[in-house]
Design a protein around this motif. Structure first.
Motif, PDB file in Angstrom:
ATOM      1  N   LEU A 156      -8.653  -8.109  -4.320  1.00  0.00           N
ATOM      2  CA  LEU A 156      -7.247  -7.715  -4.233  1.00  0.00           C
ATOM      3  C   LEU A 156      -7.120  -6.212  -4.431  1.00  0.00           C
ATOM      4  N   PRO A 157      -6.024  -5.629  -3.911  1.00  0.00           N
ATOM      5  CA  PRO A 157      -5.788  -4.213  -4.204  1.00  0.00           C
ATOM      6  C   PRO A 157      -5.537  -4.028  -5.698  1.00  0.00           C
ATOM      7  N   PRO A 158      -5.715  -2.808  -6.229  1.00  0.00           N
ATOM      8  CA  PRO A 158      -5.525  -2.604  -7.670  1.00  0.00           C
ATOM      9  C   PRO A 158      -4.059  -2.777  -8.085  1.00  0.00           C
TER      10      PRO A 158
ATOM     11  N   THR B 155      -2.890   6.498  10.568  1.00  0.00           N
ATOM     12  CA  THR B 155      -3.129   6.773   9.150  1.00  0.00           C
ATOM     13  C   THR B 155      -3.289   5.425   8.478  1.00  0.00           C
ATOM     14  N   VAL B 156      -4.430   5.236   7.823  1.00  0.00           N
ATOM     15  CA  VAL B 156      -4.680   3.981   7.123  1.00  0.00           C
ATOM     16  C   VAL B 156      -4.405   4.224   5.643  1.00  0.00           C
ATOM     17  N   MET B 157      -3.542   3.383   5.062  1.00  0.00           N
ATOM     18  CA  MET B 157      -3.213   3.562   3.651  1.00  0.00           C
ATOM     19  C   MET B 157      -3.830   2.483   2.785  1.00  0.00           C
ATOM     20  N   TYR B 158      -4.271   2.895   1.606  1.00  0.00           N
ATOM     21  CA  TYR B 158      -4.775   1.940   0.620  1.00  0.00           C
ATOM     22  C   TYR B 158      -4.329   2.392  -0.765  1.00  0.00           C
ATOM     23  N   ALA B 159      -3.687   1.508  -1.492  1.00  0.00           N
ATOM     24  CA  ALA B 159      -3.230   1.795  -2.863  1.00  0.00           C
ATOM     25  C   ALA B 159      -2.508   3.145  -2.955  1.00  0.00           C
ATOM     26  N   GLY B 160      -1.594   3.381  -2.030  1.00  0.00           N
ATOM     27  CA  GLY B 160      -0.748   4.573  -2.112  1.00  0.00           C
ATOM     28  C   GLY B 160      -1.399   5.856  -1.649  1.00  0.00           C
ATOM     29  N   ARG B 161      -2.564   5.763  -1.014  1.00  0.00           N
ATOM     30  CA  ARG B 161      -3.205   6.976  -0.482  1.00  0.00           C
ATOM     31  C   ARG B 161      -3.552   6.793   0.986  1.00  0.00           C
ATOM     32  N   ALA B 162      -3.588   7.919   1.714  1.00  0.00           N
ATOM     33  CA  ALA B 162      -4.110   7.880   3.077  1.00  0.00           C
ATOM     34  C   ALA B 162      -5.623   7.933   2.952  1.00  0.00           C
TER      35      ALA B 162
ATOM     36  N   SER C 104       0.815  -1.218   0.000  1.00  0.00           N
ATOM     37  CA  SER C 104       0.000   0.000   0.000  1.00  0.00           C
ATOM     38  C   SER C 104       0.849   1.269   0.000  1.00  0.00           C
ATOM     39  N   GLY C 105       2.171   1.140   0.046  1.00  0.00           N
ATOM     40  CA  GLY C 105       3.032   2.326  -0.092  1.00  0.00           C
ATOM     41  C   GLY C 105       3.596   2.853   1.213  1.00  0.00           C
ATOM     42  N   LYS C 106       3.524   2.061   2.271  1.00  0.00           N
ATOM     43  CA  LYS C 106       3.999   2.523   3.585  1.00  0.00           C
ATOM     44  C   LYS C 106       5.516   2.737   3.574  1.00  0.00           C
ATOM     45  N   SER C 107       6.251   1.710   3.130  1.00  0.00           N
ATOM     46  CA  SER C 107       7.720   1.822   3.146  1.00  0.00           C
ATOM     47  C   SER C 107       8.206   2.855   2.138  1.00  0.00           C
ATOM     48  N   VAL C 108       7.570   2.934   0.996  1.00  0.00           N
ATOM     49  CA  VAL C 108       7.997   3.919  -0.010  1.00  0.00           C
ATOM     50  C   VAL C 108       7.788   5.330   0.548  1.00  0.00           C
ATOM     51  N   THR C 109       6.693   5.554   1.256  1.00  0.00           N
ATOM     52  CA  THR C 109       6.467   6.861   1.893  1.00  0.00           C
ATOM     53  C   THR C 109       7.590   7.154   2.889  1.00  0.00           C
ATOM     54  N   ALA C 110       7.929   6.152   3.710  1.00  0.00           N
ATOM     55  CA  ALA C 110       8.993   6.333   4.704  1.00  0.00           C
ATOM     56  C   ALA C 110      10.328   6.636   4.025  1.00  0.00           C
TER      57      ALA C 110
END
Ligand SMILES: Nc1ncnc2c1ncn2[C@@H]1O[C@H](COP(=O)(O)OP(=O)(O)OP(=O)(O)O)[C@@H](O)[C@H]1O
Ligand code: SF4
Ligand SMILES: [Mg+2]
Length: 348
Positions: A296-298, A248-255, A66-72
């Motif tokens: 599944l996620p997109p 913060t809940v993330m889904y498909a690269g968005r909060a 969902s993009g958590k590590s990439v955000t970090a």
């Protein structure tokens, strides 16, 4: 423990454009990160917003990918570019937009102001140097300390993260430490230069359950003691309930949802959060069946228009497939990116 610092690296930030002592510690606005792959452009982070104050712990949760590590990594300035590219947004530390800084300026902010604890301590530590040498190097490089003083500081730090017999163990190599002790060493390294923001990316996932609890307690104590802002990325909603202020809940690269932990757990304002909470066992409900979130996620190279959660959402209506819901305030201190957030909150 307080560390007397040669302030040179720290003072460097005060002269940067936008710096204000009283500005929010860390603010991420509309951050976008994409990866250029053979299959096309993968939009891993699609407009993330985050706020972190001194002394606050914000948990970031969401499914794998969902993009958590990439955000970090974007906040830390350690994305591998290419293949990654920051396609938009701002990351402000005390008002300074980090994305506008030179590589050298960012390097000074890293470790001195914003530090990170990774999941896998063994690969983050250098196997050929003793733990003491690796810690000492930080003090020698960034603080210009003598070898003797740097070693003394290293022992103090190992003590602070409660490594028994620190004065002896400082001379050992990473492989001589157990998984839990190694993670403590990594926490010591992250804290060595007294950062104001600590990002912990699943810091305990590789450890057994008892050790996980000890490490989380240690992190939470140090965070409170030093009044740091902490971003805690975790899959464990039990940990979130124990140590985080906000989520913060993330889904498909968005909060998709942001609020205090208590509010979110009591009345989630996004169908995805609701589904996540239903998918974990509750100690207070006997014989409960875990719900798996169907679908599944997109695919990140082909995110559909409208709300990315629509194909999996039991609340979805026509508008969800055409209009992307912005993250907006739905109640005091609560934000949700759902067209029907109010209905979701009251539907218990
Ligand atoms: N080096 C890379 N090259 C191409 N795509 C990447 C790369 N790193 C990450 N991605 C993409 O970014 C997406 C988000 O990855 P990220 O590591 O942030 O997920 P995450 O939320 O941390 O998941 P997990 O819970 O599994 O750690 C991945 O699904 C992947 O498609
Ligand atoms: S916007 Fe629509 S599809 Fe998206 S979460 Fe809300 S109800 Fe579901
Ligand atoms: Mg991750």
């Amino acid at each position: 423990m307080s560390i007397d610092l040669d302030r040179s690296d720290n003072d460097a930030v005060a002269g940067l454009p936008g710096y204000r002592e009283d500005a929010t510690l860390l603010e991420v606005d509309d951050l976008r990160v994409e990866f250029h792959t053979r299959d096309g452009v993968a939009r891993a982070v699609n407009g993330v917003n985050l706020r972190l104050a001194a002394g606050q712990t914000v948990a970031v949760v969401g499914e794998s990918g969902s993009g958590k590590s990439v955000t970090a990594q974007a906040i830390m300035g350690i994305l591998e570019e290419p293949p990654a590219r920051v396609a938009g947004g701002e990351i402000r530390y005390r008002g300074v937009d980090l994305l506008k800084l030179s590589a050298d300026q960012r390097r000074r902010i890293r470790a001195n102001h914003i530090a990170m604890v990774f999941q896998d301590a063994l690969s983050a530590l250098n196997p050929v140097w003793t733990v003491g040498f690796q810690l000492s190097e930080l003090f020698r490089t960034h603080r210009g300390m003598s070898r003797k003083d740097a070693k003394k500081r290293s022992i103090e730090l190992l003590d602070m993260v409660r490594i028994p017999a620190a004065a002896q163990r400082v001379n050992e190599y990473p492989h001589q430490f157990s998984g839990g002790m190694r993670q403590r060493v990594m926490i010591a390294m992250a804290l060595a230069l007294d950062p104001k923001v600590l990002i912990a990316d699943e810091p305990t996932t590789a450890l057994d359950v008892t050790v996980q609890a000890q490490i989380m307690r240690l992190l939470a104590e140090i965070q409170a003691e030093r009044h740091m802002g902490m971003i805690l990325i975790t899959h464990d909603l039990g940990v979130v309930a124990d140590v985080a202020d906000d989520i913060t809940v993330m889904y498909a690269g968005r909060a998709v949802e942001q609020a205090g932990v208590g509010d979110t757990f009591a009345t989630p304002a996004h169908p995805y959060t609701k589904a996540l909470l239903r998918s974990i066992p509750r100690l207070d409900v006997k014989g409960q069946q875990l719900e798996v979130i169907a679908g599944l996620p997109p695919t990140l190279t082909d995110i559909p228009p409208g709300c990315a959660f629509a194909p999996r959402c039991t609340y979805a209506k026509d508008i969800c497939r055409t209009e992307q819901p912005p993250l907006r305030t739905v109640a005091d201190g609560r934000a949700s990116a759902c067209h029907f957030a109010k209905e979701v909150m009251t539907d218990v």
